[in-house]
Design an enzyme around this catalytic site. Sequence first.
Site, PDB file in Angstrom:
ATOM      1  N   TYR A 183       0.816  -1.226   0.000  1.00  8.69           N
ATOM      2  CA  TYR A 183       0.000   0.000   0.000  1.00  8.69           C
ATOM      3  C   TYR A 183       0.857   1.287   0.000  1.00  8.69           C
ATOM      4  CZ  TYR A 183      -4.211  -2.825   1.098  1.00  8.69           C
ATOM      5  OH  TYR A 183      -5.269  -3.715   1.071  1.00  8.69           O
TER       6      TYR A 183
ATOM      7  N   HIS B  16      -9.976  -4.812   6.431  1.00  8.24           N
ATOM      8  CA  HIS B  16      -9.622  -6.018   5.654  1.00  8.24           C
ATOM      9  C   HIS B  16     -10.132  -7.243   6.384  1.00  8.24           C
ATOM     10  CE1 HIS B  16      -7.245  -8.924   3.352  1.00  8.24           C
ATOM     11  NE2 HIS B  16      -6.898  -7.945   2.525  1.00  8.24           N
TER      12      HIS B  16
ATOM     13  N   ASP C 150      13.404 -40.032 -22.094  1.00  7.11           N
ATOM     14  CA  ASP C 150      12.862 -38.859 -22.803  1.00  7.11           C
ATOM     15  C   ASP C 150      13.202 -38.956 -24.287  1.00  7.11           C
ATOM     16  OD1 ASP C 150      11.936 -36.312 -23.410  1.00  7.11           O
ATOM     17  OD2 ASP C 150      13.708 -35.287 -22.619  1.00  7.11           O
TER      18      ASP C 150
ATOM     19  N   ASP D 163      -9.923 -10.878   8.102  1.00  9.81           N
ATOM     20  CA  ASP D 163      -8.830 -11.331   8.966  1.00  9.81           C
ATOM     21  C   ASP D 163      -8.011 -12.469   8.344  1.00  9.81           C
ATOM     22  OD1 ASP D 163     -10.607 -13.383   9.169  1.00  9.81           O
ATOM     23  OD2 ASP D 163     -10.980 -13.170  11.334  1.00  9.81           O
TER      24      ASP D 163
HETATM   25  C1  SPV Z   1      12.057 -30.704 -21.141  1.00 11.48           C
HETATM   26  O1  SPV Z   1      11.840 -30.190 -20.018  1.00 11.48           O
HETATM   27  O2  SPV Z   1      11.608 -31.792 -21.447  1.00 11.48           O
HETATM   28  C2  SPV Z   1      12.843 -29.964 -22.113  1.00 11.48           C
HETATM   29  C3  SPV Z   1      13.868 -29.023 -21.660  1.00 11.48           C
HETATM   30  O3  SPV Z   1      12.686 -30.225 -23.285  1.00 11.48           O
HETATM   31  S1  SPV Z   1      15.356 -29.874 -21.629  1.00 11.48           S
HETATM   32  O4  SPV Z   1      15.200 -31.033 -20.761  1.00 11.48           O
HETATM   33  O5  SPV Z   1      16.369 -28.967 -21.112  1.00 11.48           O
HETATM   34  O6  SPV Z   1      15.680 -30.295 -22.982  1.00 11.48           O
HETATM   35 MG    MG Z   2      11.597 -31.982 -23.631  1.00 17.22          MG
END
Ligand code: SPV
Ligand code: MG
Length: 431
Positions: A75, A89, A204, A91
């Site tokens: 504020y 406000h 992945d 509580d």
């Molecule tokens: C993911 O998070 O899957 C990415 C980013 O693609 S990295 O792992 O850095 O490639």
């Molecule tokens: Mg990725």
Amino acid sequence: MSIAYTCFTTDVIHEGHLNIIKKASEYGEVVVGVMTDETMIKFDRFPTIPFEKRMEMIEKLDGVSKVIKQETVMYDDVIPSLRPDYVIHGDNWLSGPLKAVRDNVEKLLSSYGGKIVDIPYTYNENVKHTDTKIREKLAMPEFRRKRLRQLLKMRPVVKALEVHSGLTGLIAEKTVVEHDGNLDQFDAMWISSLCDSTAKGKPDIELVDMTSRFRTIDDVTEVTTKPIIFDSDTGGLTEHFVYTVRSLEKMGVSAVIIEDKVGLKKNSLFGTEVEQTQDTIENFSAKIKAGKKVQLTDDFMIIARIESLILEAGMDDALERAHAFVKAGADGIMIHSRRKEPDEILTFCDKFREDDKETPIVVVPSSFNTITEEELGEHGVNIVIYANQLTRSAFPAMEETAKDILRYHRAKEVDDRLMPIKDIISLIDTL
Ligand code: SPV
Ligand code: MG
């Protein structure tokens, strides 16, 4: 006559607000502050109606003599200029992150003898229902989808956190902290291919199929309202990518990021240690174009991720690709690096911005993690993704717990570092 000030951040007036106005009027002329959209995002949530409409809604209320704009969470601007005798406000600001706001108000008022009036927060079925309705509206695909574009206009840097489940979604949704006299929270969520795969115990390498990845999106969207950026790896075959775009758009995802690689995709953080092949500019541009052609709304974004720095193909190659992909229709550019220092990322951003001031730049500072969002913003970055930190923090904690239970043949030794049972059963909101 005394001035009684209260600040509203709501889109819908319920009996709790009317009660505050009634109480405030017992102390003086009621002035209501309306928080700007930008500030409301940091403080609470995205507004479902814009600032001007919220002003109008409050101006019409009986008992309100004046409505003013409050531009900051704290504020510091409003109190010295208005010098209210009272700040009223609920509580609910006596604890949690809001306590910092109360402390700030208390300090400002004490300089001239103003007072805080805490009134019991109205918790009842009606109020709960109104709040749930607002959140449900925010979660609807048509509202959620456009929010990333809206945030890009409102936030200096949009911050996204990795999520891979309902629970991690809730963390991204609800975590608010007070730091350096300000409140802050994440703006968006990143559904990482690395973490989505890891959570399923899979590598992945585009092995977890889209149907399964979409189930993760469903789990997240069921319990959150924030916008989603989806990591779609290479996007797969162009003939498949067009279907992915349609599905994501329907689910209310705001953006998809695809990377310019072909063949068996491996995680970028392996760099050149494993064999990875970059797509040609022509092929990848065609994939972007095909995706843009099939999307049904103007809200959805296709962001092109450039792997030239990861694969040591050089800065010129990265820049050439970035401009070509924008020309093909990309709504944003993600540039990635696995260096510890942010130098090459910053060079890319500076050079890209010499010719393109508009296209959003996305970065993922997993390895170059010393640089702050603000510094990245100064080099033209618009979105910062914290791509894997939730997974990487949860895994060692769970592994240690498993080891200790095996060591001691009981769970007592691990108990001190665990979330209390009471907290876990009340963590999830019920309808
Ligand atoms: C993911 O998070 O899957 C990415 C980013 O693609 S990295 O792992 O850095 O490639
Ligand atoms: Mg990725």
